[in-house]
Design a protein around this motif. Structure first.
Motif, PDB file in Angstrom:
ATOM      1  N   PRO A  25       0.830  -1.439  -0.002  1.00  0.00           N
ATOM      2  CA  PRO A  25       0.193   0.094   0.043  1.00  0.00           C
ATOM      3  C   PRO A  25       0.948   1.493  -0.026  1.00  0.00           C
ATOM      4  O   PRO A  25       2.080   1.204   0.450  1.00  0.00           O
TER       5      PRO A  25
ATOM      6  N   THR B 289      -1.285   4.561   5.777  1.00  0.00           N
ATOM      7  CA  THR B 289      -1.472   3.696   4.333  1.00  0.00           C
ATOM      8  C   THR B 289      -2.675   3.978   3.535  1.00  0.00           C
ATOM      9  O   THR B 289      -3.644   4.396   4.591  1.00  0.00           O
ATOM     10  N   GLY B 290      -2.718   3.738   2.326  1.00  0.00           N
ATOM     11  CA  GLY B 290      -4.004   3.725   1.980  1.00  0.00           C
ATOM     12  C   GLY B 290      -3.872   3.053   0.358  1.00  0.00           C
ATOM     13  O   GLY B 290      -2.655   2.519   0.018  1.00  0.00           O
ATOM     14  N   ASP B 291      -4.942   2.869  -0.154  1.00  0.00           N
ATOM     15  CA  ASP B 291      -5.068   2.373  -1.316  1.00  0.00           C
ATOM     16  C   ASP B 291      -4.860   3.301  -2.672  1.00  0.00           C
ATOM     17  O   ASP B 291      -5.469   3.778  -3.093  1.00  0.00           O
TER      18      ASP B 291
ATOM     19  N   ASP C  29      -5.595   8.140  -1.252  1.00  0.00           N
ATOM     20  CA  ASP C  29      -6.262   7.662  -0.067  1.00  0.00           C
ATOM     21  C   ASP C  29      -5.330   7.563   1.134  1.00  0.00           C
ATOM     22  O   ASP C  29      -5.944   7.854   2.047  1.00  0.00           O
ATOM     23  N   ALA C  30      -4.001   7.223   0.923  1.00  0.00           N
ATOM     24  CA  ALA C  30      -3.125   7.355   1.888  1.00  0.00           C
ATOM     25  C   ALA C  30      -3.067   8.891   2.734  1.00  0.00           C
ATOM     26  O   ALA C  30      -3.123   8.881   3.790  1.00  0.00           O
TER      27      ALA C  30
ATOM     28  N   ASN D 290      -6.443   9.572   4.601  1.00  0.00           N
ATOM     29  CA  ASN D 290      -6.453   8.731   5.833  1.00  0.00           C
ATOM     30  C   ASN D 290      -5.427   9.276   6.756  1.00  0.00           C
ATOM     31  O   ASN D 290      -5.896   9.425   8.185  1.00  0.00           O
TER      32      ASN D 290
END
Ligand code: KIV
Ligand code: ZN
Length: 521
Positions: free
Chosen positions: A407, A426-428, A432-433, A436
């Motif tokens: 990720p 973390t994120g997709d 996204d990260a 987040n």
């Protein structure tokens, strides 16, 4: 050509009421004031500034717009009850030229909502228009869903409203159902049949559900209407309203077959269109008539060849007529403050010395990262605004690690209410990260309704303009930012929307609408 006052079409702009009412297009108080000022400057005759009873925020915005108005009539909306009308007048009374706009749904479907029969509704119209007229000399009345109201009943209620003192009768096509010939015939019929109709102004208010709002409005003018209700970029409920820029330019360009005129300074169109797109978070489609990015672009070889020989080959109006300036003068890191000022003036922004100083710093930062700075870049710079030093949340730093396997990781430092705080999330994907990470540092319950990225110009060093729309407890806020780094622009747009929600929450739900504007009482 001499212009007959009989052929003057009054432009009634409802961007701040019908436009702002469309889900997600909510504007802040200051944004509303700014748009109202631009509308007033461009020569809009009547500004429908809001719906005062709807919320404390609407009331304050309408009152302040009324106080600041220069030339335009300032109008507020009110349902058919004394409380709405009183509150509306309380707000618009501060204007040099106030107007109360009161309405009730007259079609069979709409009559069923308040459960009034034809006679009871007629009585309600008489009472409420009389009440409005006792407060204000300038009263507009609308039979909502007029185009689906029985003809005889429509004539009856229009006559009652005129007798009670309405000075403008608006005929709304609330659901975008009518078609041009019908739209013209309806106004003609009312002018023919209703006693006293010749003494008042008929207005047309069209929605665009079948894509005919502009055609219907122009047809109504041919039928005798002399007020067009419209919005910038066609913003509005569902598929929107008649677009101001379309009707105004149609009348200007086709005066040969539509011999009517408006008081609009058309060179102000592009600037206000961009501003409304930014503050509403509703971007203009590329091929939108008049204000779309491609409306004056000539890509194909055959078109370009024709254009070079004679612009009229493919152009029915000049870009300058709508305020589009020559984009050839590219700015760069060696451009000075005077050049920047003159360029911005050309683009419709006039800045005081302090403002120019701030913008110049941001321009230099951009020019350091991007070799050539185009008009679109400067517009994005102006529209993104600065990060206000007094914002509740400020982005201090962002590092993103992207690998093909994921990720992705975002390490972020924010200052929140004066406290510096950091995290790694973390994120997709990098965006996204990043979002987040913001959420870890600033726990919020907002839902993401829209995330949108636009490249401002071409090329891999192009700036990205990111729009983020968030919703929390019925409040909606749109944030926007531009940067050559899409992830940074995304973080700033997200934080910008959170800051707006923060301000609203701390004004105790000022913008929250607790009533349904379509209810009668
Ligand atoms: O579409 C409509 O009927 C309206 C009225 C309030 C005029 O917006
Ligand atoms: Zn409407």
């Amino acid at each position: 050509m001499t212009q007959n006052t009989k052929d003057r079409v009054v432009i009634f702009d409802t961007t701040l009421r019908d436009g702002e009412q469309s889900p997600g297009a909510t504007m802040t108080h200051n944004e509303k004031l700014e748009i109202a000022e631009l509308l007033d400057d461009m020569g809009v005759d009547i500004i429908e500034a809001g719906f005062p009873i709807a919320s404390e925020g609407d009331f304050k915005a309408v009152s302040e717009i009324a106080r600041r108005s220069k030339n335009s009539v300032i109008c507020g909306l009110a349902r058919a009850n004394f409380g709405d009308i009183d509150r509306c007048y309380e707000a618009v009374q501060h204007a040099e030229k106030p107007r109360i706009h009161t309405f009730i749904g007259t079609s069979p479907l709409h009559r069923a909502i308040p459960n009034l029969d034809m006679d009871q509704m007629a009585e309600r119209i008489h009472e409420t228009v009389t009440h409005a007229r006792n407060l204000c000399d300038n009263v507009q009345w609308s039979p909502m869903d007029a185009t689906r109201t029985e003809t005889d009943y429509l004539c009856r209620v229009v006559e009652i409203a005129i007798k009670a003192g309405a000075t403008t009768i608006n005929i709304p096509d609330t659901v975008g159902y009518t078609a041009p010939t019908e739209s013209a015939d309806l106004i003609r019929m009312l002018l023919d049949r209703v006693p006293g109709a010749e003494k008042i102004t008929f207005a047309t208010h069209c929605h665009n559900d079948l894509g005919m709002a502009t055609a219907n409005a122009l047809a109504a003018v041919a039928g005798g209407a002399r007020q067009i209700e419209c919005t910038i970029n066609g913003l509005g409920e569902r598929a929107g309203n008649t677009a101001l820029e379309e009707v105004v330019m149609a009348l200007k360009v086709r005066g040969d077959i539509m011999p009517y005129f408006t008081g609009i300074d058309t060179t102000k169109i592009m600037n206000i269109s961009r501003r409304v797109a930014t503050v509403s978070g509703f971007p203009v489609q590329f091929n939108k008539a008049i204000v779309g990015k491609n409306a004056f672009a000539h890509e194909s070889g055959i078109h370009q060849d024709g254009m070079l020989k004679n612009a009229e080959t493919f152009e029915i109006m000049r870009p300058a007529d709508v305020g589009l300036t020559d984009t050839n003068l590219v700015m760069g890191k060696h451009s000075g403050r005077a050049a920047l000022r003159s360029k911005l003036e050309n683009l419709g922004y006039s800045l005081g010395d302090n403002q120019l100083k701030d913008v110049f710093v941001r321009f230099k930062e951009l020019a350091d990262r991007k070799k050539e700075v185009y008009d679109e870049d400067l517009i994005a710079l102006m529209q993104a605004g600065e990060d206000a030093a007094n914002d509740h949340i400020i982005l201090d730093d962002l590092q993103v690690v992207c690998g093909t396997k994921g990720p992705q990781q975002a390490t972020m430092t924010l200052t929140i209410g004066g406290d510096i705080t950091s995290t790694t999330a973390t994120g997709d994907g990098p965006v996204d990260a990043t979002f987040n990470a913001v959420k870890e540092l600033y726990g919020h319950g907002a839902h993401l309704q829209l995330y949108q990225v636009h490249a401002v110009t071409e090329g891999t060093d192009a700036q990205a303009t990111v729009t983020v729309r968030l919703e929390q407890d019925g409040n909606i806020a749109t944030g926007q930012s531009s940067d050559t780094d899409t992830v940074v622009a995304s973080a700033k747009a997200y934080i910008n929307a959170l800051n707006k929600l923060y301000v609203r929450r701390n004004k105790i739900g000022e913008n929250q609408r607790e009533i349904n504007w379509k209810d009668v009482s």
